[in-house]
Design a protein around this motif. Structure first.
Motif, PDB file in Angstrom:
ATOM      1  N   ILE A 168       6.010 -12.585   3.051  1.00  0.00           N
ATOM      2  CA  ILE A 168       5.079 -13.034   2.024  1.00  0.00           C
ATOM      3  C   ILE A 168       3.752 -12.980   2.377  1.00  0.00           C
ATOM      4  CG2 ILE A 168       4.600 -15.137   0.654  1.00  0.00           C
ATOM      5  CD1 ILE A 168       7.697 -15.789   0.650  1.00  0.00           C
ATOM      6  N   GLU A 169       3.526 -13.090   3.529  1.00  0.00           N
ATOM      7  CA  GLU A 169       2.120 -13.411   4.396  1.00  0.00           C
ATOM      8  C   GLU A 169       1.581 -11.984   4.154  1.00  0.00           C
ATOM      9  OE1 GLU A 169      -0.246 -14.446   8.152  1.00  0.00           O
ATOM     10  OE2 GLU A 169       1.875 -15.216   8.145  1.00  0.00           O
ATOM     11  N   LEU A 170       2.383 -10.982   4.644  1.00  0.00           N
ATOM     12  CA  LEU A 170       1.955  -9.688   4.681  1.00  0.00           C
ATOM     13  C   LEU A 170       1.507  -9.052   3.231  1.00  0.00           C
ATOM     14  CD1 LEU A 170       1.267  -6.968   6.066  1.00  0.00           C
ATOM     15  CD2 LEU A 170       3.975  -6.515   5.624  1.00  0.00           C
ATOM     16  N   GLU A 171       2.204  -9.297   2.333  1.00  0.00           N
ATOM     17  CA  GLU A 171       2.021  -9.116   0.639  1.00  0.00           C
ATOM     18  C   GLU A 171       0.770  -9.808   0.239  1.00  0.00           C
ATOM     19  OE1 GLU A 171       3.697  -6.940  -1.322  1.00  0.00           O
ATOM     20  OE2 GLU A 171       4.553  -6.411   0.629  1.00  0.00           O
ATOM     21  N   GLN A 172       0.699 -11.032   0.727  1.00  0.00           N
ATOM     22  CA  GLN A 172      -0.711 -11.796   0.279  1.00  0.00           C
ATOM     23  C   GLN A 172      -1.884 -11.031   0.809  1.00  0.00           C
ATOM     24  OE1 GLN A 172       0.177 -15.688   1.389  1.00  0.00           O
ATOM     25  NE2 GLN A 172       0.924 -16.188  -0.467  1.00  0.00           N
ATOM     26  N   ARG A 173      -1.701 -10.807   2.293  1.00  0.00           N
ATOM     27  CA  ARG A 173      -2.874  -9.793   2.928  1.00  0.00           C
ATOM     28  C   ARG A 173      -3.088  -8.506   2.211  1.00  0.00           C
ATOM     29  NH1 ARG A 173      -3.103  -8.292   9.395  1.00  0.00           N
ATOM     30  NH2 ARG A 173      -5.043  -7.356   9.311  1.00  0.00           N
TER      31      ARG A 173
END
Length: 404
Positions: A146-151
């Motif tokens: 999820i963090e990667l997608e946000q980034r």
């Protein structure tokens, strides 16, 4: 470019250079100020810039005639640290390295462009490494994903602004030439990145002739882009200095041999007299152009002897190809990505010769993209693609809808 905007950009570059601001930060500041100031200068209103250096930081404040809303500020390639209704301030780290600013705005822009491309590639590499780490991690995978997608989304938004500026800097719009209609289409291998070695340049010489350079540099990413820029700039300089058209490819190769010993690129040059339609081609290892005639025919314009590109053995264009464009004729210059999508170069050229006359009557602004779409109906091999179209205007033609 508005003279006041050019002066503002020069001042920002100078204060950044004097303070030792890193090139990437300078580039993002110049882009942000350009996006804010250009609409104001176009309407005749004033924009001022103040700067000061304290505690290892360069403070730059841009004062605008109208307030800048937060949504607009959030789209800038460099977010301000402080703002009020009409003033935005950035604080940039200073250093001891002093980097001279090129005298010409386009040279400075190219320098900043390459720095931003390098940063974009570095961010992409960081993203790939993070994804690799995620694949090897058994705990916390969902949260990290999820963090990667946000980034990724943040990167895409930031890159969208930068890439628009890069496109303007790397791929100029058609010049206005009476008697000729011009259009271009570019499609990169990777839709999320504008970097690549397929570049072009076109400009009007002092005598009124149109000059076109199309380059396909070997390689990928920042290096190929830098090589292609080097070639197009060298050819433009030599052409404007009045060197013979026949010698431009060979002269450029000799000039760059010691500066860029690893540079390899195919090159094709076109010189057109818009008054008579007289066309001269110099080819260095590049795909032959296609001529779509007003009577519905199409053929390749091959040189009697095809020369060799820059970085190849014995580079140059020993024999030129001459032709006269009749009113309504269309010349197509392209890179090999157009005809190699099915991994068969000759089959691709045959398909292009079939498609060109069938679509040559399209408005010039639609023709290059339509040909690229048709040629890439099946893609077994993806590559950067440039398609340039030049049509000699029919008498009485209405060019009011010409797209650029």
């Amino acid at each position: 470019m508005h003279p006041l905007l050019a002066r503002l950009r020069r001042r920002l570059r100078t204060v950044c250079a004097e303070a030792g601001v890193p090139l990437e930060d300078r580039a993002r500041l110049v882009m942000a100020a350009t996006l804010l100031a250009e609409p104001a200068f176009d309407t005749g209103t004033e924009v001022t810039v103040d700067s000061s250096t304290t505690d290892g930081l360069l403070a730059v404040t841009v004062r605008l005639p109208r307030p800048v809303g937060r949504p607009r500020r959030n789209t800038l390639p460099l977010l301000p640290d402080a703002e009020d209704d009409t003033s935005l301030t950035w604080h940039l780290p200073t250093g001891t390295a002093r980097r001279p600013v090129p005298a010409a705005d386009d040279r400075a822009t190219d320098e900043e462009t390459l720095a931003l491309i390098a940063r974009a590639d570095a961010l992409a590499q960081e993203q790939r490494e993070l994804k690799h780490e995620l694949a090897e991690t058994n705990s916390g995978v969902l949260a990290m994903y999820i963090e990667l997608e946000q980034r990724d989304e943040q990167l895409r938004r930031a890159h969208a602004v930068i890439f628009r500026e890069l496109e303007d800097a790397l791929r100029p719009g058609p010049p206005a030439v009476a008697g000729l209609e011009l259009a271009v289409h570019y499609s990169p291998t990777d839709q999320d990145s504008p970097t690549g070695g397929d570049l072009y340049d076109w400009f009007v010489l002092p005598g009124g002739h149109l000059h076109i350079t199309l380059v396909d540099a070997v390689g990928h990413g920042v290096t190929s882009t830098r090589h292609a820029l080097t070639v197009t700039h060298a050819i433009r300089t030599l052409a404007l200095e009045g060197h013979p058209f026949r010698d431009l490819i060979a002269h450029t190769a000799r000039t760059l041999a010691t500066i860029e010993p690893d540079l390899m690129a195919t090159v094709i040059l076109a010189r057109i007299d818009p008054a008579t339609g007289e066309l001269t081609l110099a080819n260095g290892s590049h795909p032959a152009p296609v001529l779509a005639t007003v009577d519905g025919q199409a053929r390749l314009l091959r040189a009697p002897v095809v020369g060799r590109g820059i970085g190849f053995p014995d580079p140059g264009s020993p024999e030129l190809r001459h032709h006269t464009l009749d009113p309504g004729d269309t010349l197509l210059l392209y890179t090999d990505g157009l005809v190699e999508s099915r991994k068969d170069y000759l089959e691709g050229q045959d398909r292009l010769l079939e498609l060109a006359p069938a679509h040559a009557a399209l408005p010039i602004g639609e023709l290059p993209r339509e040909l690229a779409v048709r040629m890439h109906d099946v893609v077994l091999h993806a590559d950067d693609t440039v398609v340039l179209a030049v049509r000699r205007t029919l008498p009485g033609a209405d060019l009011s809808t010409r797209a650029e």
